[in-house]
Design a protein around this motif. Structure first.
Motif, mmCIF file in Angstrom:
data_model
loop_
_atom_site.group_PDB
_atom_site.id
_atom_site.type_symbol
_atom_site.label_atom_id
_atom_site.label_comp_id
_atom_site.label_asym_id
_atom_site.label_seq_id
_atom_site.Cartn_x
_atom_site.Cartn_y
_atom_site.Cartn_z
ATOM 1 N N THR A 165 1.514 5.352 -7.598
ATOM 2 C CA THR A 165 1.046 4.514 -6.501
ATOM 3 C C THR A 165 -0.080 3.643 -7.047
ATOM 4 O OG1 THR A 165 -0.720 5.981 -5.734
ATOM 5 C CG2 THR A 165 1.503 6.410 -4.881
ATOM 6 N N TRP A 182 0.829 -1.193 0.000
ATOM 7 C CA TRP A 182 0.000 0.000 0.000
ATOM 8 C C TRP A 182 0.870 1.250 0.000
ATOM 9 C CZ3 TRP A 182 -0.732 2.835 4.855
ATOM 10 C CH2 TRP A 182 -0.057 2.257 5.942
ATOM 11 N N ARG A 185 -10.398 -2.773 -1.823
ATOM 12 C CA ARG A 185 -10.873 -1.607 -1.074
ATOM 13 C C ARG A 185 -11.867 -2.053 -0.005
ATOM 14 N NH1 ARG A 185 -9.437 3.190 -3.577
ATOM 15 N NH2 ARG A 185 -8.912 3.039 -5.802
ATOM 16 N N HIS A 244 -5.943 3.455 6.455
ATOM 17 C CA HIS A 244 -5.776 3.701 5.014
ATOM 18 C C HIS A 244 -7.017 3.253 4.244
ATOM 19 C CE1 HIS A 244 -3.403 4.093 1.298
ATOM 20 N NE2 HIS A 244 -3.812 2.887 0.949
ATOM 21 N N HIS A 302 -8.789 4.290 0.299
ATOM 22 C CA HIS A 302 -7.658 3.933 -0.547
ATOM 23 C C HIS A 302 -7.584 2.423 -0.761
ATOM 24 C CE1 HIS A 302 -6.411 8.036 -0.471
ATOM 25 N NE2 HIS A 302 -6.166 8.039 0.830
ATOM 26 N N LYS A 317 -0.785 8.062 1.569
ATOM 27 C CA LYS A 317 -0.978 9.226 0.702
ATOM 28 C C LYS A 317 0.073 10.303 0.966
ATOM 29 C CE LYS A 317 -3.581 11.290 -2.411
ATOM 30 N NZ LYS A 317 -3.704 10.772 -3.778
ATOM 31 N N ASP A 334 -3.143 3.634 -6.069
ATOM 32 C CA ASP A 334 -4.334 4.484 -6.236
ATOM 33 C C ASP A 334 -4.244 5.337 -7.492
ATOM 34 O OD1 ASP A 334 -6.149 4.128 -3.819
ATOM 35 O OD2 ASP A 334 -4.232 4.444 -2.837
#
Length: 268
Positions: A251, A8, A193, A84, A89, A11, A253
């Protein structure tokens, strides 16, 4: 053999975070939710409109010993992942980091009756997460379309070499042409998610500070099926471990978001 591992990207940093859990998983199971409507004619003939499948997976560590150093460390590792996910995310998860392997179609279709699947690259698409991850003969793989098509099957593989996934005696049952397929080691999910209906559910239960149980019910982000490694050297550029400014490097995301934008631009 590797460890259960989450992949992961916090952010605030953008760099890859790999959270390996030392304790074995106590529950790991698919929890798919098909979406459909049925109607009946005057002659009682049924017509089904299939809207796709919400693919979910349940991952649990039960009774982590908080009085042991390893149990407490695992518990602390899971808490930031929960935060997270609650913020919306995505995470990748593999039950064995040594098997963090997946691929996408190359030339030709993955058709019914095929036993050799040509991929877009000779490399594992997620090699940047685990450079040494590889299949061994007899490993189980899942070949599946994007959730809106609802096709999928589990097969035993003999190898993944030179961009070709070779299946054992059982061949493909479904035809995946135009269905945005991918293959993955069966206990590896590249993009998960926390669905909205799980926000109100307790992910952590605690027994007087002695043991704790952590349960995730996560949903596959269908955008993962729309990605392509063709312009990325055969693998996704997701392995940067250097903390930088916000949003200055790829990333999970951002990769999913770019794919959504490109897909929306192609819609009429």
């Amino acid at each position: 053999m590797g460890s259960p591992t989450f992949y992961w990207y916090p952010k605030e940093g953008g760099s890859l975070e790999k959270s390996a859990i030392t304790r074995s998983i106590t529950r790991l199971e698919s929890d798919d939710r098909p979406q459909a409507d049925d109607s009946y004619s005057g002659g009682q003939a049924m017509t089904r409109v299939f809207h796709g499948t919400r693919r979910r997976v349940r991952i649990a560590w039960e009774r982590l010993n908080l009085l042991s150093s390893s149990g407490a460390a695992d518990y602390r590792s899971l808490l930031p992942i929960i935060a997270h996910l609650q913020r919306g995310h995505a995470v990748g998860f593999s039950a064995d980091s040594a098997k963090t392997v997946a691929g996408y179609p190359g030339a030709g279709n993955w058709s019914r009756g095929a036993s050799s699947l040509t991929c877009a690259s000779a490399l594992n698409a997620f090699r940047s997460w685990q450079t040494a991850a590889a299949l061994t003969s007899g490993d189980q793989v899942v070949i599946e379309s994007s959730p809106d098509y609802g096709r999928g099957e589990q097969r035993s593989a003999t190898s993944f070499s030179a961009g070709v996934l070779t299946l054992a005696s059982q061949k493909l049952v479904f035809d995946y042409a135009g269905a945005d397929p991918m293959w993955r080691w069966y206990w590896f999910w590249p993009a998960l998610r926390l669905p909205l209906d799980q926000l109100g559910s307790p992910l952590v239960t605690n027994d007087h500070g002695i043991t704790a149980t952590v349960t995730f019910v996560l949903e596959v982000d269908p955008t993962i099926h729309l990605l392509s490694t063709s312009a990325q050297g055969g693998q996704f550029a997701l392995g940067d471990l250097t903390a930088r400014g916000v949003d200055v490097q790829p990333t999970l995301d951002s990769l999913l978001a770019i794919s959504r934008i490109r897909t929306a631009a192609r819609l009429p």
